[in-house]
Design an enzyme around this catalytic site. Structure first.
Site, PDB file in Angstrom:
ATOM      1  N   GLY A  18      63.054  62.643  43.994  1.00 36.35           N
ATOM      2  CA  GLY A  18      62.652  62.398  42.613  1.00 36.35           C
ATOM      3  C   GLY A  18      62.360  61.217  42.420  1.00 36.35           C
ATOM      4  N   HIS A  52      68.980  63.629  36.616  1.00 37.36           N
ATOM      5  CA  HIS A  52      69.079  62.062  37.150  1.00 37.36           C
ATOM      6  C   HIS A  52      67.700  61.610  36.590  1.00 37.36           C
ATOM      7  CE1 HIS A  52      69.649  59.303  40.795  1.00 37.36           C
ATOM      8  NE2 HIS A  52      68.535  59.173  40.391  1.00 37.36           N
ATOM      9  N   GLU A  53      66.560  62.122  36.807  1.00 32.65           N
ATOM     10  CA  GLU A  53      65.460  61.570  36.377  1.00 32.65           C
ATOM     11  C   GLU A  53      65.047  61.423  34.853  1.00 32.65           C
ATOM     12  OE1 GLU A  53      63.829  60.493  38.819  1.00 32.65           O
ATOM     13  OE2 GLU A  53      65.069  61.509  40.293  1.00 32.65           O
ATOM     14  N   HIS A 108      66.586  58.377  33.947  1.00 30.68           N
ATOM     15  CA  HIS A 108      66.053  57.133  34.374  1.00 30.68           C
ATOM     16  C   HIS A 108      64.872  56.701  33.004  1.00 30.68           C
ATOM     17  CE1 HIS A 108      66.650  55.690  38.262  1.00 30.68           C
ATOM     18  NE2 HIS A 108      66.637  56.932  38.891  1.00 30.68           N
ATOM     19  N   GLN A 132      60.938  53.412  37.590  1.00 30.53           N
ATOM     20  CA  GLN A 132      61.504  53.150  39.007  1.00 30.53           C
ATOM     21  C   GLN A 132      60.068  52.301  39.807  1.00 30.53           C
ATOM     22  OE1 GLN A 132      63.289  57.009  40.161  1.00 30.53           O
ATOM     23  NE2 GLN A 132      64.473  55.369  41.419  1.00 30.53           N
ATOM     24  N   CYS A 164      69.975  57.309  44.955  1.00 31.84           N
ATOM     25  CA  CYS A 164      68.892  56.778  43.908  1.00 31.84           C
ATOM     26  C   CYS A 164      68.232  55.636  44.729  1.00 31.84           C
ATOM     27  CB  CYS A 164      69.402  56.075  42.747  1.00 31.84           C
ATOM     28  SG  CYS A 164      68.061  55.607  41.810  1.00 31.84           S
ATOM     29  N   LEU A 165      66.699  55.910  44.884  1.00 32.93           N
ATOM     30  CA  LEU A 165      65.968  55.028  45.292  1.00 32.93           C
ATOM     31  C   LEU A 165      65.859  53.577  45.008  1.00 32.93           C
ATOM     32  CD1 LEU A 165      62.719  57.362  46.073  1.00 32.93           C
ATOM     33  CD2 LEU A 165      64.615  56.808  47.614  1.00 32.93           C
TER      34      LEU A 165
HETATM   35 NI    NI Z   1      67.314  57.548  40.758  1.00 33.76          NI
END
Ligand code: NI
Length: 169
Positions: free
Chosen positions: A45, A134-135, A138, A50, A92-93
């Site tokens: 995701g 999670h997204e 963000h 991000q 998480c990226l």
């Molecule tokens: Ni993330």
């Protein structure tokens, strides 16, 4: 085009993103870039903040590109129903190298728009439900560590600060 992924500590990651009201070329390019960037990472995701864009849009594919039919693009998403509880390992990226078990709902209903502005409603469970939560987080400036408590959160934040000081973040 690949876009650089911001890391924990970058201002854009910790701010509330704005609703999308223009579905023109800029948004289409952003979405294409986000899909490409998510798969290249690889990740399941990616939310616009991000990549430094303060808009309420995310892309998700719990299969990480193994099955393209699981790719979802959500604009202005809203969780309208959720139930159950799960605690699974999450990463998480924007926090490479760190994972933790995060409390999430097991099932949810999500409403929003697709990339053309058409209303959509999705039901999700398990991993997909977790990715969606999670997204959406963000888009509100919440990173998974913000959902941890006490010692576990402090440990991750301390390690990130150390990496920042060493110029390795
Ligand atoms: Ni993330």
């Amino acid at each position: 085009m690949l876009r650089p992924i911001l890391r924990y500590g970058a201002d854009a990651l910790h701010a509330v993103a704005k609703p999308v009201d223009n579905f023109g070329t800029d948004l289409q390019t952003l979405i294409d870039d986000m899909i490409e960037t998510m798969y290249a990472a690889p990740g399941v995701g990616l939310a616009a903040p991000q990549v430094g864009v303060a808009l309420r849009v995310f892309v998700a594919d719990p299969s990480s590109g193994q099955s393209t039919s699981e790719l979802r693009v959500l604009v202005n998403p809203e969780i309208v129903q959720q139930e159950g509880a799960q605690r699974e390992e999450e990463g998480c990226l924007s926090l490479p190298g760190f994972t933790a078990r995060v409390a999430r709902s097991t099932q949810l209903v999500l409403r929003g728009l697709d990339r053309d502005g058409t209303p959509v409603q999705l039901e999700a469970e398990g991993l997909q439900a977790r990715v969606f939560q999670h997204e959406v987080d963000h888009l509100d400036g919440t990173i998974f560590v913000n959902r941890l408590q006490g010692i576990k959160r402090d440990l991750i934040v301390r390690r990130v600060r150390k990496l920042q000081r060493a110029g390795k973040w």
